[in-house]
Design a protein around this motif. Structure first.
Motif, PDB file in Angstrom:
ATOM      1  N   HIS A 135       3.263  -5.882   2.331  1.00  0.00           N
ATOM      2  CA  HIS A 135       3.022  -7.288   1.988  1.00  0.00           C
ATOM      3  C   HIS A 135       1.811  -7.879   2.699  1.00  0.00           C
ATOM      4  O   HIS A 135       1.635  -7.738   3.904  1.00  0.00           O
ATOM      5  CB  HIS A 135       4.263  -8.123   2.318  1.00  0.00           C
ATOM      6  CG  HIS A 135       4.095  -9.581   2.045  1.00  0.00           C
ATOM      7  ND1 HIS A 135       3.769 -10.069   0.799  1.00  0.00           N
ATOM      8  CD2 HIS A 135       4.190 -10.665   2.871  1.00  0.00           C
ATOM      9  CE1 HIS A 135       3.692 -11.385   0.851  1.00  0.00           C
ATOM     10  NE2 HIS A 135       3.937 -11.772   2.092  1.00  0.00           N
ATOM     11  N   ASP A 136       0.984  -8.552   1.914  1.00  0.00           N
ATOM     12  CA  ASP A 136      -0.153  -9.316   2.426  1.00  0.00           C
ATOM     13  C   ASP A 136       0.316 -10.751   2.647  1.00  0.00           C
ATOM     14  O   ASP A 136       0.768 -11.407   1.696  1.00  0.00           O
ATOM     15  CB  ASP A 136      -1.291  -9.276   1.403  1.00  0.00           C
ATOM     16  CG  ASP A 136      -2.533 -10.023   1.873  1.00  0.00           C
ATOM     17  OD1 ASP A 136      -2.458 -10.758   2.873  1.00  0.00           O
ATOM     18  OD2 ASP A 136      -3.594  -9.868   1.220  1.00  0.00           O
TER      19      ASP A 136
ATOM     20  N   ALA B 194      -0.721 -13.281   0.119  1.00  0.00           N
ATOM     21  CA  ALA B 194      -0.386 -13.061  -1.289  1.00  0.00           C
ATOM     22  C   ALA B 194       1.087 -13.362  -1.512  1.00  0.00           C
ATOM     23  O   ALA B 194       1.874 -13.466  -0.569  1.00  0.00           O
ATOM     24  CB  ALA B 194      -0.697 -11.619  -1.694  1.00  0.00           C
ATOM     25  N   SER B 195       1.474 -13.492  -2.772  1.00  0.00           N
ATOM     26  CA  SER B 195       2.880 -13.762  -3.085  1.00  0.00           C
ATOM     27  C   SER B 195       3.696 -12.473  -2.999  1.00  0.00           C
ATOM     28  O   SER B 195       3.164 -11.376  -3.238  1.00  0.00           O
ATOM     29  CB  SER B 195       3.003 -14.353  -4.490  1.00  0.00           C
ATOM     30  OG  SER B 195       2.665 -13.383  -5.472  1.00  0.00           O
ATOM     31  N   TRP B 196       4.977 -12.623  -2.691  1.00  0.00           N
ATOM     32  CA  TRP B 196       5.855 -11.452  -2.629  1.00  0.00           C
ATOM     33  C   TRP B 196       5.958 -10.789  -4.001  1.00  0.00           C
ATOM     34  O   TRP B 196       5.951  -9.562  -4.108  1.00  0.00           O
ATOM     35  CB  TRP B 196       7.238 -11.861  -2.137  1.00  0.00           C
ATOM     36  CG  TRP B 196       7.295 -12.135  -0.672  1.00  0.00           C
ATOM     37  CD1 TRP B 196       7.194 -13.336  -0.056  1.00  0.00           C
ATOM     38  CD2 TRP B 196       7.457 -11.165   0.378  1.00  0.00           C
ATOM     39  NE1 TRP B 196       7.280 -13.192   1.314  1.00  0.00           N
ATOM     40  CE2 TRP B 196       7.449 -11.874   1.602  1.00  0.00           C
ATOM     41  CE3 TRP B 196       7.600  -9.783   0.396  1.00  0.00           C
ATOM     42  CZ2 TRP B 196       7.585 -11.233   2.833  1.00  0.00           C
ATOM     43  CZ3 TRP B 196       7.759  -9.145   1.616  1.00  0.00           C
ATOM     44  CH2 TRP B 196       7.747  -9.858   2.822  1.00  0.00           C
TER      45      TRP B 196
ATOM     46  N   LEU C  67       2.313  -4.950  -7.600  1.00  0.00           N
ATOM     47  CA  LEU C  67       1.213  -4.053  -7.259  1.00  0.00           C
ATOM     48  C   LEU C  67       1.739  -2.775  -6.616  1.00  0.00           C
ATOM     49  O   LEU C  67       1.276  -1.669  -6.933  1.00  0.00           O
ATOM     50  CB  LEU C  67       0.248  -4.759  -6.302  1.00  0.00           C
ATOM     51  CG  LEU C  67      -0.935  -3.923  -5.793  1.00  0.00           C
ATOM     52  CD1 LEU C  67      -1.798  -3.446  -6.963  1.00  0.00           C
ATOM     53  CD2 LEU C  67      -1.766  -4.727  -4.801  1.00  0.00           C
ATOM     54  N   LEU C  68       2.716  -2.907  -5.726  1.00  0.00           N
ATOM     55  CA  LEU C  68       3.274  -1.744  -5.040  1.00  0.00           C
ATOM     56  C   LEU C  68       3.936  -0.788  -6.018  1.00  0.00           C
ATOM     57  O   LEU C  68       3.699   0.424  -5.985  1.00  0.00           O
ATOM     58  CB  LEU C  68       4.290  -2.197  -3.982  1.00  0.00           C
ATOM     59  CG  LEU C  68       5.080  -1.101  -3.261  1.00  0.00           C
ATOM     60  CD1 LEU C  68       4.141  -0.218  -2.451  1.00  0.00           C
ATOM     61  CD2 LEU C  68       6.165  -1.707  -2.366  1.00  0.00           C
ATOM     62  N   VAL C  69       4.755  -1.341  -6.903  1.00  0.00           N
ATOM     63  CA  VAL C  69       5.550  -0.494  -7.797  1.00  0.00           C
ATOM     64  C   VAL C  69       4.714   0.082  -8.934  1.00  0.00           C
ATOM     65  O   VAL C  69       4.849   1.268  -9.280  1.00  0.00           O
ATOM     66  CB  VAL C  69       6.745  -1.288  -8.360  1.00  0.00           C
ATOM     67  CG1 VAL C  69       7.486  -0.470  -9.422  1.00  0.00           C
ATOM     68  CG2 VAL C  69       7.704  -1.670  -7.238  1.00  0.00           C
ATOM     69  N   PHE C  70       3.826  -0.731  -9.500  1.00  0.00           N
ATOM     70  CA  PHE C  70       3.108  -0.299 -10.704  1.00  0.00           C
ATOM     71  C   PHE C  70       1.655   0.088 -10.447  1.00  0.00           C
ATOM     72  O   PHE C  70       0.994   0.597 -11.356  1.00  0.00           O
ATOM     73  CB  PHE C  70       3.152  -1.403 -11.761  1.00  0.00           C
ATOM     74  CG  PHE C  70       4.540  -1.755 -12.191  1.00  0.00           C
ATOM     75  CD1 PHE C  70       5.286  -0.887 -12.965  1.00  0.00           C
ATOM     76  CD2 PHE C  70       5.122  -2.957 -11.795  1.00  0.00           C
ATOM     77  CE1 PHE C  70       6.576  -1.211 -13.366  1.00  0.00           C
ATOM     78  CE2 PHE C  70       6.406  -3.297 -12.187  1.00  0.00           C
ATOM     79  CZ  PHE C  70       7.143  -2.412 -12.968  1.00  0.00           C
TER      80      PHE C  70
END
Length: 306
Positions: free
Chosen positions: A80-81, A84-86, A92-95
């Motif tokens: 997590h940044d 940025a939003s969760w 972004l992480l998953v896809f």
């Protein structure tokens, strides 16, 4: 937040390994441990034992799905940044990352495994084939998301070695878990005297355990050679110290297993022999699950130089 991330990471890793090992143990029990027939009318039928372990597999499959959800939470906490939003980071992480691709694949396969075990619990043989293939495939997930995936030119070899390591741990520790669970259930339900399943199940389990232990030793030594620059790293680095603790515990478990095989297994036909083996195997299993907890910490620790 760092403390929360560490706690979630350890819990996620521990549940993932427990779920994998128990699921692999169910598969190993179905194909390699359960007898094709029983030698006494006082013992449960093979079909009854198969149904029992399918139900255990269903529970293990649900545990795997929960563990993978926690693994995603852990990874998101690390990824997590703060600016940025969760939700955006999760997408972004998953896809958008290789890790996310591996996770999506594992999550889908875990649901297939759960469905396969549910079918098997109703007596449908197809369910066993589906669940077995799915669980064996899931054994590769720790390799593709752990240290083995970052070993450069040796990556294909380390991925295979880590997957074999997980399969071997599941065959040994998971198989022993299933043997003791079935023994406990039968002794609780039996009405025709103090019968024991151990004389029926232990011979096949012992043969499987010997193969699994050999694989564990070989793949463990290979992983140590890959991830440690020298022997001194065993005590000079955090990764090495955790690995040393794991090796000491594994040595203790192996010693107990050797005792059970050499001294207690031949006494299964004697009065009290099953009781002695069951108590010793329970201690062996308890320490083995402590090893799993240490392994969960080890995979979250960077090797020296990484």
């Amino acid at each position: 937040m760092p403390l929360l991330t560490a706690a979630v990471g350890w819990l996620a890793g521990g549940l993932l390994f427990v779920g994998l090992i128990l699921s692999i143990g169910v598969v190993a029990a179905r194909w390699l441990i359960l007898p094709g027939e029983v030698g006494s009318d006082d013992l449960p039928s093979p079909s009854r034992l198969t149904t029992d372990i399918a139900r255990i597999g269903r529970t293990a499959g649900a545990l795997l799905a929960m563990a993978l959800a926690l693994v995603l939470v852990r990874q998101l906490l690390e990824f997590h940044d703060p600016f940025a939003s969760w939700g955006g980071d999760a997408r972004l992480l998953v896809f958008g990352t290789p890790w996310g691709t591996s996770w999506l694949w594992a999550a889908a396969v875990s649901l297939v495994a759960f469905g396969g075990f549910r079918l098997a619990a109703t007596g449908r043989g197809t369910g066993w084939w589906v669940a077995s293939a799915a669980i064996l495939a899931l054994g590769a997930f720790p390799a593709f998301t752990g240290h083995a995936s970052g070993t450069g030119g040796l990556r294909p070899v380390t991925l295979i070695a880590d997957t074999l390591h997980v399969w071997a741990a599941g065959g040994w520790i998971g198989g022993l878990t299933l043997v003791l669970i079935l023994e406990r259930r039968w002794r609780r339900e039996a009405t025709l005297g103090p019968g024991s399943l151990l004389p029926t199940l232990v011979p096949a389990f012992s043969r499987l355990a010997m193969v699994c232990v050999g694989l564990l030793i070989a793949t463990g030594l290979f992983a140590s050679w890959i991830h440690l620059p020298d022997v001194a790293a065993l005590w000079s680095s955090r990764y090495g110290r955790i690995l040393t603790a794991k090796l000491l515990l594994v040595g203790f478990v192996l010693a107990l297993g050797a005792l059970n095989w050499r001294r207690l297994k031949p006494r299964l036909g004697e009065p009290g022999g099953s009781d002695d083996l069951r108590r010793s195997a329970a201690v062996e299993l308890l320490v083995a699950y402590v090893v799993i907890g240490v392994t969960a910490a080890l995979v979250r620790t960077s090797p020296p130089g990484h």
